[in-house]
Design an enzyme around this catalytic site. Structure first.
Site, PDB file in Angstrom:
ATOM      1  N   ASP A 352      -2.186   5.801 -15.449  1.00 16.79           N
ATOM      2  CA  ASP A 352      -2.479   4.483 -14.901  1.00 16.79           C
ATOM      3  C   ASP A 352      -1.603   3.447 -15.615  1.00 16.79           C
ATOM      4  O   ASP A 352      -1.452   3.504 -16.836  1.00 16.79           O
ATOM      5  CB  ASP A 352      -3.961   4.204 -15.156  1.00 16.79           C
ATOM      6  CG  ASP A 352      -4.426   2.932 -14.492  1.00 16.79           C
ATOM      7  OD1 ASP A 352      -4.263   2.821 -13.269  1.00 16.79           O
ATOM      8  OD2 ASP A 352      -4.935   2.051 -15.198  1.00 16.79           O
ATOM      9  N   GLU A 381       2.202   5.026 -12.774  1.00 16.26           N
ATOM     10  CA  GLU A 381       2.579   3.743 -12.200  1.00 16.26           C
ATOM     11  C   GLU A 381       3.583   3.091 -13.156  1.00 16.26           C
ATOM     12  O   GLU A 381       3.218   2.754 -14.284  1.00 16.26           O
ATOM     13  CB  GLU A 381       1.354   2.842 -12.062  1.00 16.26           C
ATOM     14  CG  GLU A 381       0.351   3.324 -11.036  1.00 16.26           C
ATOM     15  CD  GLU A 381      -0.868   2.402 -10.962  1.00 16.26           C
ATOM     16  OE1 GLU A 381      -1.167   1.910  -9.862  1.00 16.26           O
ATOM     17  OE2 GLU A 381      -1.498   2.162 -11.999  1.00 16.26           O
TER      18      GLU A 381
END
Ligand code: CA
Length: 678
Positions: A352, A381
């Protein structure tokens, strides 16, 4: 004079010091903390003694409390740790303390912090507030030692399906018994109300290679109360509480810490037995609540970054961000990931907001996981949700992807090229008739690698190629964030017919599944998933988030199209070449006669494909468009409705195309040289 100058100079220096950001002082002072170099933090259990070790260099004192239950009741034993080397504290508890619960309490100065489950806890009681002494061997399902990962030859073969544990089975029409639980992934023979396959049988039929689970480690009890999980309180889980423990609300008994471990392993084993690998979504970049996190209760401030005013910095958008560059945070991340890989046989990790982590840590993670299993796939990400004190050249961002060793990043270039901007739900993309995004789509087609025919100044966001190889790029059009694909279609081309929208639902992922980056699908797109227009459903009720399995029967044509696309991709290595060199040599884009079109040819039996020459067109215009095609005889193997590797013979299409062809509106068209089609 000289003296005055010196005083002035000292004064100026003092001013400078006082102006220096407190953060630097706060974060620098911890550089003097001793670093523990051993690998036995947490507990080491044996039937004759349990050995406790924690790192707490700023503690005056550390206290151990033992309980018979995971919540409530008084401690049955309490004692103080002994200070040991490199900032650690140890305690040896003689006798067999298996299945008892424990907490630590740390004294800083003259203040005792609240009790905490250790950050290294591997098992916890209900709601994760106390750790548990377990013998991990006893948590293994039958034949766990024989668990075999499905074969994976190359990262380029990966097709990911991103799902939330609860969404997968919680709908009454899922046909699964263990609703909302890890065990739902172990159920075979499940069907929706129309008699069609659901659950794991559905995944096998669809043909994806990896299931990516939204956070399935223990997340904050204030989000979902494990003592009462069947309420409207729902959460995606991006609020870590215990990083090394499965989430209790997904187990059939959250009170006994062994059950969630065992059931998680059963899930992994079942997916493996069915040819599917398992990816965990990990969230080391922040904690749910910094003040009372296990990190801060043990070593205040250490594990976090701070901004100029001395406050917690907030690159996560959740009120804090962790500091992967600090040695003991880095160590914690590495050891946690290696633990999941070894103990739970996890096949991949999705990070994340990965740009919160530093490049050095991510590359260390790569090399340490390589020692366990080189086929473990890592991606994240490549951005933050706010600014960070970590300098941008040290961030594991997409812009720095070329400095990351075999770690992929999500590409928002093609994603938003296809669907439209993430920041504006009503902003249209290529799929709904917005011109000028063609180069962004080409960017994704070549997996973010350098290709001489792409005009990078016209690509969304990052105006450059950044992936060394296509296996460093995740190609996708939607995930759990923002409106799901169908809702975005409805928001951006509201006025067209349902049938036309269905075409777009197919076209959007036809682009993804023929592109050279790693394919990623949001669970349920294959049955036109809708979240009824809710664009941030992180705490919406089940009725918004669940997979509605009856939609598979309602939109069977869409399901079959997705299944055929996946089959086409898996059967044709030309669509997933593993290297930049191979792509730039074999893939050539065509000049298109109109906007809203992209076309290219893959030649030379690329990547060992049995097809010599493949032409792919995407036409997002409403009407069909005539395009020139290279000399020779070509057979259509796919259009917007059907995919047949032996060639289509549909009304309106000549079986052999020469010189030119028509690309239907809102469709993909694939042609293969006639000699290759058998
Ligand atoms: Ca929890």
């Amino acid at each position: 004079m000289k003296k005055v100058n010196l005083i002035l100079l000292m004064f100026a220096a003092l001013m400078l010091l006082s102006n220096m950001n407190v953060s630097k002082l706060k974060d620098n002072s911890v550089n003097d903390y001793p670093v523990y170099t051993g690998n036995d933090l947490g507990i080491t259990y044996s039937p004759t003694k349990t050995f406790f070790k924690l790192w707490a260099p700023t503690a005056e004192n550390v206290r151990l409390k033992i309980y018979t239950e995971g919540k409530d009741g008084e401690p049955i034993k309490m004692d103080n740790f002994k200070k040991d080397v490199q900032g650690t504290w140890i305690y040896i508890l003689v006798g067999d303390w298996k299945n008892k619960f424990y907490t630590y309490q740390v004294q800083i100065g003259d203040k005792w912090n609240d009790e905490t489950a250790d950050i290294y806890a591997k098992a916890v009681g209900v709601n994760g507030l106390r750790a548990m002494v377990v013998d991990l061997k006893e948590t293994n399902p039958t034949d766990w030692e024989k668990d075999k990962k499905p074969t994976l030859k190359s990262y380029s073969d990966i097709i990911i399906w991103e799902a939330h544990v609860r969404d997968f089975s919680i709908n009454p029409n899922s046909g699964m018994k263990n609703k909302g639980k890890f065990l739902a992934f172990t159920e075979k023979g499940t069907k929706n109300t129309k008699g069609e396959k659901t659950g794991i049988d559905h995944l096998v039929d669809l043909g994806i290679t990896h299931v990516h689970l939204l956070p399935a480690f223990d997340y904050l009890y204030l989000r979902v109360d494990e003592t009462n999980p069947n309420t409207d309180k729902y959460n995606w889980g991006y609020d870590p509480q215990n990083f090394n423990v499965p989430e209790g609300s997904y187990s059939t008994n959250p009170y006994d810490g062994r059950v969630r471990i065992n059931e998680f392993k059963q899930m992994v084993k079942s997916l493996h037995n069915n040819g599917i690998r398992v990816i965990m979504d990990v969230v080391y970049n922040h904690t749910a609540d910094a003040g009372k996190s296990n990190f801060n209760l043990l070593v205040p401030d250490y594990y976090y970054r701070h901004s100029a005013d001395g406050k917690l910095s907030n690159a996560s958008g959740c009120g804090n961000e962790t500091a992967s560059e600090k040695p003991m945070m880095r160590k914690f991340m590495v050891e946690s990931l290696v633990f999941w890989a070894k103990e739970y046989h996890i096949d991949g990790f999705r990070f994340d907001l990965m740009a919160i982590h530093d490049i050095e840590t991510m590359n260390l993670i790569r090399s340490e996981l390589d020692k366990v299993d080189k086929s473990i796939f890592l991606y994240g990400e490549g951005w933050t949700a706010g600014d960070s004190p970590l300098p941008s050249d040290q961030r594991a961002s997409k812009e720095n992807a070329s400095k990351l060793n075999r770690i992929a990043v999500f590409s928002d270039e093609m994603r938003d090229g296809i669907r439209g901007s993430w920041s504006d739900a009503k902003a249209a993309g290529f799929m709904c008739g917005k011109e000028g995004l063609e180069e962004s789509i080409k960017f994704g087609i070549v997996g973010g690698t350098f290709h001489p025919q792409i005009q990078y100044d016209k690509v969304n966001y990052t105006k450059k190629s950044y992936a060394n190889e296509p296996t460093q790029l995740i190609d996708y059009v939607s995930c759990h964030d923002n409106p799901c694909l169908w809702d975005k279609i409805n928001a951006t081309c509201a006025s067209i017919s349902f049938a036309e929208k269905e075409k777009i639902q197919k076209l959007a992922n036809a682009i993804v599944l023929t592109s050279q980056g790693v394919s990623f699908l949001h669970a349920g797109e294959e049955m036109i998933r809708t979240k009824h227009g809710v664009d941030n459903s992180y705490e919406s009720p089940d009725s918004i988030n669940w997979l509605n399995w009856d939609r598979k029967s309602m939109y069977n044509d869409v399901y079959n199209y997705y299944k055929s696309m996946i089959s086409l991709r898996k059967g044709h290595p030309a669509f997933h070449m593993p290297t930049q060199v191979m792509i730039s040599k074999n893939l050539k884009f065509f000049e298109m006669p109109k906007p809203l079109m992209v076309g290219y040819q893959i030649s030379n039996h690329a990547n060992g494909d049995k097809w010599k020459n493949i032409i792919v067109f995407f036409n997002s215009n409403a009407e069909q468009q005539e395009v020139a095609i290279p000399d020779g005889e070509w057979k259509i193997v796919a259009n917007g409705e059907v995919i047949n590797e032996k060639g289509l013979s549909q009304a309106g299409f000549e079986s052999v195309q020469k010189g030119k062809t028509n690309v239907p509106g809102r469709s993909m068209l694939i042609l293969v040289d006639k000699a290759s089609v058998k």
